[in-house]
Every structure is written in structure tokens, then in C-alpha cells.
Design a protein around this motif. Structure first.
Motif, PDB file in Angstrom:
ATOM      1  N   UNK A  29       0.827  -1.215   0.000  1.00 49.07           N
ATOM      2  CA  UNK A  29       0.000   0.000   0.000  1.00 49.07           C
ATOM      3  C   UNK A  29       0.859   1.262   0.000  1.00 49.07           C
ATOM      4  N   UNK A  30       0.396   2.282  -0.694  1.00 48.59           N
ATOM      5  CA  UNK A  30       1.055   3.574  -0.675  1.00 48.59           C
ATOM      6  C   UNK A  30       1.142   4.039   0.782  1.00 48.59           C
ATOM      7  N   UNK A  31       2.297   4.564   1.172  1.00 52.39           N
ATOM      8  CA  UNK A  31       2.491   5.009   2.551  1.00 52.39           C
ATOM      9  C   UNK A  31       3.331   4.040   3.367  1.00 52.39           C
ATOM     10  N   UNK A  32       3.725   2.912   2.766  1.00 55.24           N
ATOM     11  CA  UNK A  32       4.557   1.922   3.459  1.00 55.24           C
ATOM     12  C   UNK A  32       5.959   2.492   3.659  1.00 55.24           C
ATOM     13  N   UNK A  33       6.508   2.296   4.860  1.00 56.85           N
ATOM     14  CA  UNK A  33       7.858   2.784   5.141  1.00 56.85           C
ATOM     15  C   UNK A  33       8.898   1.744   4.725  1.00 56.85           C
ATOM     16  N   UNK A  34      10.155   2.176   4.711  1.00 60.03           N
ATOM     17  CA  UNK A  34      11.257   1.289   4.351  1.00 60.03           C
ATOM     18  C   UNK A  34      11.288   0.088   5.286  1.00 60.03           C
ATOM     19  N   UNK A  35      11.192   0.331   6.599  1.00 62.71           N
ATOM     20  CA  UNK A  35      11.238  -0.756   7.579  1.00 62.71           C
ATOM     21  C   UNK A  35      10.047  -1.696   7.397  1.00 62.71           C
ATOM     22  N   UNK A  36       8.863  -1.159   7.171  1.00 65.52           N
ATOM     23  CA  UNK A  36       7.676  -1.994   6.982  1.00 65.52           C
ATOM     24  C   UNK A  36       7.832  -2.902   5.762  1.00 65.52           C
ATOM     25  N   UNK A  37       8.387  -2.369   4.686  1.00 68.59           N
ATOM     26  CA  UNK A  37       8.584  -3.184   3.481  1.00 68.59           C
ATOM     27  C   UNK A  37       9.537  -4.331   3.765  1.00 68.59           C
ATOM     28  N   UNK A  38      10.624  -4.047   4.480  1.00 68.41           N
ATOM     29  CA  UNK A  38      11.585  -5.101   4.812  1.00 68.41           C
ATOM     30  C   UNK A  38      10.919  -6.169   5.668  1.00 68.41           C
ATOM     31  N   UNK A  39      10.144  -5.741   6.644  1.00 66.44           N
ATOM     32  CA  UNK A  39       9.482  -6.699   7.536  1.00 66.44           C
ATOM     33  C   UNK A  39       8.411  -7.506   6.810  1.00 66.44           C
ATOM     34  N   UNK A  40       7.711  -6.893   5.864  1.00 68.15           N
ATOM     35  CA  UNK A  40       6.643  -7.586   5.137  1.00 68.15           C
ATOM     36  C   UNK A  40       7.165  -8.436   3.980  1.00 68.15           C
ATOM     37  N   UNK A  41       8.457  -8.330   3.696  1.00 63.23           N
ATOM     38  CA  UNK A  41       9.034  -9.053   2.558  1.00 63.23           C
ATOM     39  C   UNK A  41       9.093 -10.560   2.766  1.00 63.23           C
ATOM     40  N   UNK A  42       9.152 -11.002   4.023  1.00 68.92           N
ATOM     41  CA  UNK A  42       9.306 -12.424   4.295  1.00 68.92           C
ATOM     42  C   UNK A  42      10.741 -12.889   4.122  1.00 68.92           C
ATOM     43  N   UNK A  43      11.682 -11.957   4.093  1.00 66.60           N
ATOM     44  CA  UNK A  43      13.094 -12.285   3.895  1.00 66.60           C
ATOM     45  C   UNK A  43      13.624 -13.198   5.006  1.00 66.60           C
ATOM     46  N   UNK A  44      13.033 -13.118   6.187  1.00 70.40           N
ATOM     47  CA  UNK A  44      13.475 -13.966   7.309  1.00 70.40           C
ATOM     48  C   UNK A  44      13.309 -15.449   7.003  1.00 70.40           C
ATOM     49  N   UNK A  45      12.361 -15.795   6.158  1.00 71.85           N
ATOM     50  CA  UNK A  45      12.155 -17.199   5.788  1.00 71.85           C
ATOM     51  C   UNK A  45      13.333 -17.726   4.972  1.00 71.85           C
ATOM     52  N   UNK A  46      13.986 -16.841   4.228  1.00 72.70           N
ATOM     53  CA  UNK A  46      15.127 -17.233   3.400  1.00 72.70           C
ATOM     54  C   UNK A  46      16.450 -17.136   4.158  1.00 72.70           C
TER      55      UNK A  46
END
Length: 107
Positions: A27-44
Motif C-alpha cells: 500500500x502507498x504510505x509503506x515505510x522502508x522498515x515496513x517493506x523489509x518486515x513484510x518481505x518475508x526475507x526472514x524465511x530465506x
């Protein structure tokens, strides 16, 4: 007035032997930190702490990733912690070169 506008961004993270790029629609308004957290990168990359790790956009560190709002098409980069302080490494290298030069001159 709520907006349904979406943006597309990339989130990237790399180790010496493995890297991952994920494309997200957020969604428009997402911050840099929110995008990183929502990426699911922790699964990789198990153990990746996205709550405190430094982040950037297109090679430039973001001072306040919790406040910086993303724009469509930007690439969020998750930075690894430094293993050694670059300044200290340069000092050690210079001292070693100076010692080698002094040893060469005294021989």
C-alpha cells in the motif's frame, strides 16, 4: 480519505554465498522498515533481525527507515552488519606496509 493506491518495490539481501530479491506490491504510505518486515526475507535467511538492521534505498543508507515512505519502483536494501571496522582495517594495513618498508630499508 483512505487511498487504495499500491506501489511495487523490491527488497534485496545478500550474503557472500546467497542473495535474494523479492518484488512486493504494498500500500502507498509503506515505510522502508515496513517493506523489509513484510518481505518475508526472514524465511530465506533465518536469524535475520529486521527490527534493527540498517536499511537503504538504491545504495544509500536511510537514516530513519521507520519514517521514510517508499515510492513506486524503489529498491530496499537490507545491509549486513560489518565484520570489521573499515577505518581500523586501513590503519592496520598502513602500519603493516610501513613496517615492511622500514624492515626493507634496514636490511
Amino acid at each position: 480519505m483512505a487511498s487504495n493506491k499500491m506501489i511495487v518495490v523490491e527488497v534485496v539481501y545478500a550474503l557472500a554465498d546467497k542473495q535474494k530479491l523479492l518484488r512486493l506490491s504494498l500500500p502507498y504510505g509503506t515505510t522502508v522498515r515496513q517493506a523489509a518486515e513484510q518481505s518475508g526475507m526472514q524465511a530465506h535467511f533465518p536469524g535475520l533481525d529486521l527490527a534493527s538492521i540498517p536499511l537503504g534505498i538504491f545504495g544509500k543508507a536511510v537514516a530513519k527507515p521507520d519514517e521514510r515512505v517508499l515510492e513506486d519502483g524503489e529498491r530496499v536494501e537490507i545491509y549486513r552488519p560489518l565484520i570489521a571496522d573499515p577505518k581500523e582495517v586501513r590503519k592496520q594495513r598502513a602500519a603493516k606496509a610501513a613496517k615492511a618498508k622500514a624492515d626493507e630499508e634496514s636490511a
